[in-house]
Scaffold this motif. Structure first.
Motif, PDB file in Angstrom:
ATOM      1  N   GLN A   1     -36.890   4.987  36.588  1.00  0.00           N
ATOM      2  CA  GLN A   1     -37.814   6.211  36.518  1.00  0.00           C
ATOM      3  C   GLN A   1     -37.241   7.280  37.356  1.00  0.00           C
ATOM      4  O   GLN A   1     -37.260   8.612  37.187  1.00  0.00           O
ATOM      5  N   ALA A   2     -36.500   6.959  38.506  1.00  0.00           N
ATOM      6  CA  ALA A   2     -35.834   7.737  39.359  1.00  0.00           C
ATOM      7  C   ALA A   2     -34.828   8.571  38.690  1.00  0.00           C
ATOM      8  O   ALA A   2     -34.655  10.153  38.771  1.00  0.00           O
ATOM      9  N   GLU A   3     -33.926   8.198  38.157  1.00  0.00           N
ATOM     10  CA  GLU A   3     -32.663   8.477  37.381  1.00  0.00           C
ATOM     11  C   GLU A   3     -33.316   9.312  36.341  1.00  0.00           C
ATOM     12  O   GLU A   3     -32.508  10.138  35.844  1.00  0.00           O
ATOM     13  N   LEU A   4     -33.920   8.791  35.436  1.00  0.00           N
ATOM     14  CA  LEU A   4     -34.532   9.676  34.339  1.00  0.00           C
ATOM     15  C   LEU A   4     -35.425  11.137  35.012  1.00  0.00           C
ATOM     16  O   LEU A   4     -34.975  11.971  34.207  1.00  0.00           O
ATOM     17  N   GLN A   5     -35.923  10.924  36.069  1.00  0.00           N
ATOM     18  CA  GLN A   5     -36.356  12.182  36.528  1.00  0.00           C
ATOM     19  C   GLN A   5     -35.321  13.393  36.936  1.00  0.00           C
ATOM     20  O   GLN A   5     -35.395  14.427  36.625  1.00  0.00           O
ATOM     21  N   ARG A   6     -34.054  12.622  37.508  1.00  0.00           N
ATOM     22  CA  ARG A   6     -33.249  13.588  38.100  1.00  0.00           C
ATOM     23  C   ARG A   6     -32.413  14.013  36.590  1.00  0.00           C
ATOM     24  O   ARG A   6     -32.396  15.433  36.773  1.00  0.00           O
ATOM     25  N   ALA A   7     -32.217  13.221  35.842  1.00  0.00           N
ATOM     26  CA  ALA A   7     -31.447  13.856  34.554  1.00  0.00           C
ATOM     27  C   ALA A   7     -32.371  14.854  33.712  1.00  0.00           C
ATOM     28  O   ALA A   7     -32.063  15.875  33.323  1.00  0.00           O
ATOM     29  N   ALA A   8     -33.942  14.384  33.746  1.00  0.00           N
ATOM     30  CA  ALA A   8     -34.675  15.359  33.009  1.00  0.00           C
ATOM     31  C   ALA A   8     -34.776  16.961  33.881  1.00  0.00           C
ATOM     32  O   ALA A   8     -34.683  17.952  33.134  1.00  0.00           O
ATOM     33  N   ARG A   9     -34.897  16.991  35.081  1.00  0.00           N
ATOM     34  CA  ARG A   9     -34.760  18.022  36.005  1.00  0.00           C
ATOM     35  C   ARG A   9     -33.532  18.898  35.589  1.00  0.00           C
ATOM     36  O   ARG A   9     -33.434  20.251  35.377  1.00  0.00           O
ATOM     37  N   ARG A  10     -32.389  18.271  35.387  1.00  0.00           N
ATOM     38  CA  ARG A  10     -31.068  18.952  35.206  1.00  0.00           C
ATOM     39  C   ARG A  10     -31.164  19.619  33.746  1.00  0.00           C
ATOM     40  O   ARG A  10     -30.726  20.550  33.416  1.00  0.00           O
ATOM     41  N   GLU A  11     -31.691  18.717  32.707  1.00  0.00           N
ATOM     42  CA  GLU A  11     -32.000  19.336  31.499  1.00  0.00           C
ATOM     43  C   GLU A  11     -32.994  20.531  31.244  1.00  0.00           C
ATOM     44  O   GLU A  11     -32.712  21.508  30.718  1.00  0.00           O
ATOM     45  N   VAL A  12     -34.006  20.564  32.185  1.00  0.00           N
ATOM     46  CA  VAL A  12     -34.909  21.649  32.298  1.00  0.00           C
ATOM     47  C   VAL A  12     -34.243  22.771  32.745  1.00  0.00           C
ATOM     48  O   VAL A  12     -34.448  24.075  32.205  1.00  0.00           O
ATOM     49  N   MET A  13     -33.507  22.726  33.885  1.00  0.00           N
ATOM     50  CA  MET A  13     -32.727  23.695  34.373  1.00  0.00           C
ATOM     51  C   MET A  13     -31.761  24.251  33.456  1.00  0.00           C
ATOM     52  O   MET A  13     -31.552  25.693  32.941  1.00  0.00           O
ATOM     53  N   ALA A  14     -31.043  23.636  32.554  1.00  0.00           N
ATOM     54  CA  ALA A  14     -29.893  23.867  31.372  1.00  0.00           C
ATOM     55  C   ALA A  14     -31.016  24.698  30.424  1.00  0.00           C
ATOM     56  O   ALA A  14     -30.494  25.700  30.007  1.00  0.00           O
ATOM     57  N   ALA A  15     -31.948  24.146  30.199  1.00  0.00           N
ATOM     58  CA  ALA A  15     -32.817  24.772  28.968  1.00  0.00           C
ATOM     59  C   ALA A  15     -33.485  26.274  29.563  1.00  0.00           C
ATOM     60  O   ALA A  15     -33.280  27.326  28.801  1.00  0.00           O
ATOM     61  N   LEU A  16     -33.613  26.461  30.724  1.00  0.00           N
ATOM     62  CA  LEU A  16     -34.236  27.698  31.453  1.00  0.00           C
ATOM     63  C   LEU A  16     -33.079  28.554  31.171  1.00  0.00           C
ATOM     64  O   LEU A  16     -33.106  29.769  30.648  1.00  0.00           O
ATOM     65  N   ALA A  17     -31.801  28.237  31.690  1.00  0.00           N
ATOM     66  CA  ALA A  17     -30.719  29.148  31.459  1.00  0.00           C
ATOM     67  C   ALA A  17     -30.278  29.688  30.211  1.00  0.00           C
ATOM     68  O   ALA A  17     -30.209  30.767  29.780  1.00  0.00           O
ATOM     69  N   LEU A  18     -30.585  28.392  29.150  1.00  0.00           N
ATOM     70  CA  LEU A  18     -30.337  28.840  27.791  1.00  0.00           C
ATOM     71  C   LEU A  18     -31.367  29.540  27.336  1.00  0.00           C
ATOM     72  O   LEU A  18     -31.240  30.763  26.492  1.00  0.00           O
ATOM     73  N   ALA A  19     -32.706  29.599  27.625  1.00  0.00           N
ATOM     74  CA  ALA A  19     -33.569  30.628  27.270  1.00  0.00           C
ATOM     75  C   ALA A  19     -33.496  32.050  27.775  1.00  0.00           C
ATOM     76  O   ALA A  19     -33.557  32.776  26.863  1.00  0.00           O
ATOM     77  N   SER A  20     -32.762  31.955  28.770  1.00  0.00           N
ATOM     78  CA  SER A  20     -32.407  33.507  29.626  1.00  0.00           C
ATOM     79  C   SER A  20     -31.274  34.000  28.557  1.00  0.00           C
ATOM     80  O   SER A  20     -31.543  35.309  28.159  1.00  0.00           O
ATOM     81  N   LEU A  21     -30.301  33.264  28.275  1.00  0.00           N
ATOM     82  CA  LEU A  21     -29.391  33.902  27.214  1.00  0.00           C
ATOM     83  C   LEU A  21     -29.685  34.251  26.029  1.00  0.00           C
ATOM     84  O   LEU A  21     -29.310  35.181  25.384  1.00  0.00           O
ATOM     85  N   THR A  22     -30.667  33.303  25.491  1.00  0.00           N
ATOM     86  CA  THR A  22     -31.280  33.765  24.048  1.00  0.00           C
ATOM     87  C   THR A  22     -31.862  34.994  24.131  1.00  0.00           C
ATOM     88  O   THR A  22     -31.783  35.787  23.289  1.00  0.00           O
ATOM     89  N   ARG A  23     -32.674  35.182  25.203  1.00  0.00           N
ATOM     90  CA  ARG A  23     -33.630  36.384  25.185  1.00  0.00           C
ATOM     91  C   ARG A  23     -32.537  37.568  25.426  1.00  0.00           C
ATOM     92  O   ARG A  23     -32.930  38.517  24.697  1.00  0.00           O
ATOM     93  N   GLU A  24     -31.545  37.395  26.070  1.00  0.00           N
ATOM     94  CA  GLU A  24     -30.485  38.428  26.255  1.00  0.00           C
ATOM     95  C   GLU A  24     -30.016  38.907  25.005  1.00  0.00           C
ATOM     96  O   GLU A  24     -29.967  40.019  24.507  1.00  0.00           O
ATOM     97  N   MET A  25     -29.714  37.784  24.203  1.00  0.00           N
ATOM     98  CA  MET A  25     -28.709  37.969  22.941  1.00  0.00           C
ATOM     99  C   MET A  25     -29.942  38.834  21.884  1.00  0.00           C
ATOM    100  O   MET A  25     -29.398  39.577  21.314  1.00  0.00           O
TER     101      MET A  25
END
Length: 413
Positions: A91-115
């Motif tokens: 559970q702890a490892e999944l949560q940490r990995a999921a948080r990294r995925e969320v941060m990467a998705a937010l960065a991707l959303a910002s880039l997508t919006r910019e494009m």
């Protein structure tokens, strides 16, 4: 090996996984999908069966987590709290990995919006495919699928203008100079035999990647041309910015093409297909089942997640099942069983030809094996190579590969 400017893949993506690990991850994913379907229709989500519990308990936690990473299922599994109860040790490892995925998705959303803003201001029609729009269409959330690529799709006639526009905001061609955007015979050839070009830029010590497409997928002839896809596309809001993407019907077909090109290697892609299927009316699904690529992707999805196929899927294809299982155990984006050999190259060529739906696309696949867009221009200087130089370069490359294969007699062919 990856080129110097390629993304760095974590170890879980470049290491094969065992068949027992794949079977357990598939069973776990199928159970979570069953719970999703039950929730959608107002039923009680089923608890984990004793067989599933035993299957998961039989694996070392590290092996199971490797399989989850390999198939990029962190956020999918984290979306169901019952998974945490089932896998308390992870559970702890999944949560940490999921948080990294969320941060990467937010960065991707910002880039997508910019494009989207950049291309709209330049007056270049744009479709954003996969990535954040796909997350919104399948989950309603920009972060629920995690990280992905920023795939921009333009009309083939706008490729040169699109590259220049991206370069104006700091993006560079990832593999050096290219003639794909040129209005010349070489440029038209390059666009005929390929579908995309990669660009990147560094912002605040973070590398942003864009794949610029002029064809939606390597499975050519399944989807219509850009203009038709753009006209029947839909707009989705990303942080109050409307972004145009494929219609849900076309997005399902595209997801099937994408999965087929990759030999159904990622369970996350098959999860996308399952979710799209539930969102479309049955009559439309029956219509789409006439497309061979769609039907094969459904067969791979059924084999991974369901006990039996729907009758109108024409049963299960054994070749699809075996291909999918092999690819799902192999490292991420593996093109074959090992490195370059004649057999592997022929196997890859046959796979690409099998994706084609028109003799013209078969011809495109064939000549791309002989001369690629990279051969036409020196990526360091930007100088055009002569026909003689192109032929000598290709012949030399083939000779070196054959010599390397001959020097490795124990290497499987």
């Amino acid at each position: 090996m990856f080129p110097p400017c390629s993304p760095v893949y974590p170890p879980a993506l470049v290491t094969p996984i065992a068949s027992e690990t794949l079977a357990a991850v598939r069973a776990l994913t199928a159970w979570v999908l069953q719970r999703e379907r039950a929730t959608e229709v107002g039923s009680v989500p089923p608890p984990a069966s004793e067989a599933l519990r035993e299957q998961l308990a039989a694996l070392p936690p590290a092996a199971l987590f490797q399989g989850i990473q390999r198939h990029r299922l962190h956020l999918f599994l984290q979306g169901d709290p019952a998974v945490g109860d089932l896998l308390p040790g992870l559970q702890a490892e999944l949560q940490r990995a999921a948080r990294r995925e969320v941060m990467a998705a937010l960065a991707l959303a910002s880039l997508t919006r910019e494009m989207a803003v950049l291309f709209a201001e330049a007056g270049i029609p744009l479709l954003v495919i996969k990535g954040i729009p796909l997350a919104l269409q399948t989950t309603g959330s920009i972060t629920a699928r995690g990280r992905g690529d920023c795939d921009l799709f333009v009309d083939p006639s706008q490729v040169g203008a699109a590259i220049a526009l991206l370069q104006s905001v700091g993006f560079g061609l990832s593999y050096g100079a290219s003639c794909v955007g040129d209005d010349s015979a070489r440029g038209r050839y390059s666009r005929f035999v390929s579908i995309e070009i990669s660009l990147h830029r560094d912002v605040h010590n973070h590398r942003q990647w864009i794949d610029l497409h002029w064809h939606a997928t390597w499975a050519r002839g399944v989807l219509p041309r850009f203009q038709e896809l753009w006209q029947r596309g839909e707009e989705l809001p990303i942080n109050r910015q409307l972004v145009r993407t494929l219609s849900r019907r076309d997005a399902l077909v595209h997801a099937c093409c994408h999965a087929a090109v990759d030999r159904y290697m990622a369970l996350r892609n098959l999860v996308d297909i399952d979710r799209f299927e539930r969102a479309l009316p049955p009559a439309q699904l029956v219509e789409l089942s006439r497309l061979r690529t769609v039907r094969k992707s459904w067969q791979a999805m059924d084999d991974a997640f369901k006990e039996k196929s729907a009758s109108w899927r024409f049963g299960r294809a054994n070749a699809v099942r075996l291909k999918a299982q092999r690819a799902q155990q192999q490292p991420w984006r593996s093109l074959g069983d090992g490195g370059w050999t004649v057999t592997n190259r022929l196997r890859y060529f046959a796979h690409m030809v099998n994706l084609s739906h028109h003799p013209l696309h078969v011809f495109s696949t064939l000549i791309r094996q002989l001369i690629t867009p990279v051969d036409l221009i020196d990526p360091q200087t930007g100088d055009m190579r002569s026909i003689r130089q192109v032929v000598l370069r290709r012949a030399g490359k083939l000779r070196r590969r054959l010599e390397a294969q001959a020097e490795s007699p124990d290497r499987p062919d």
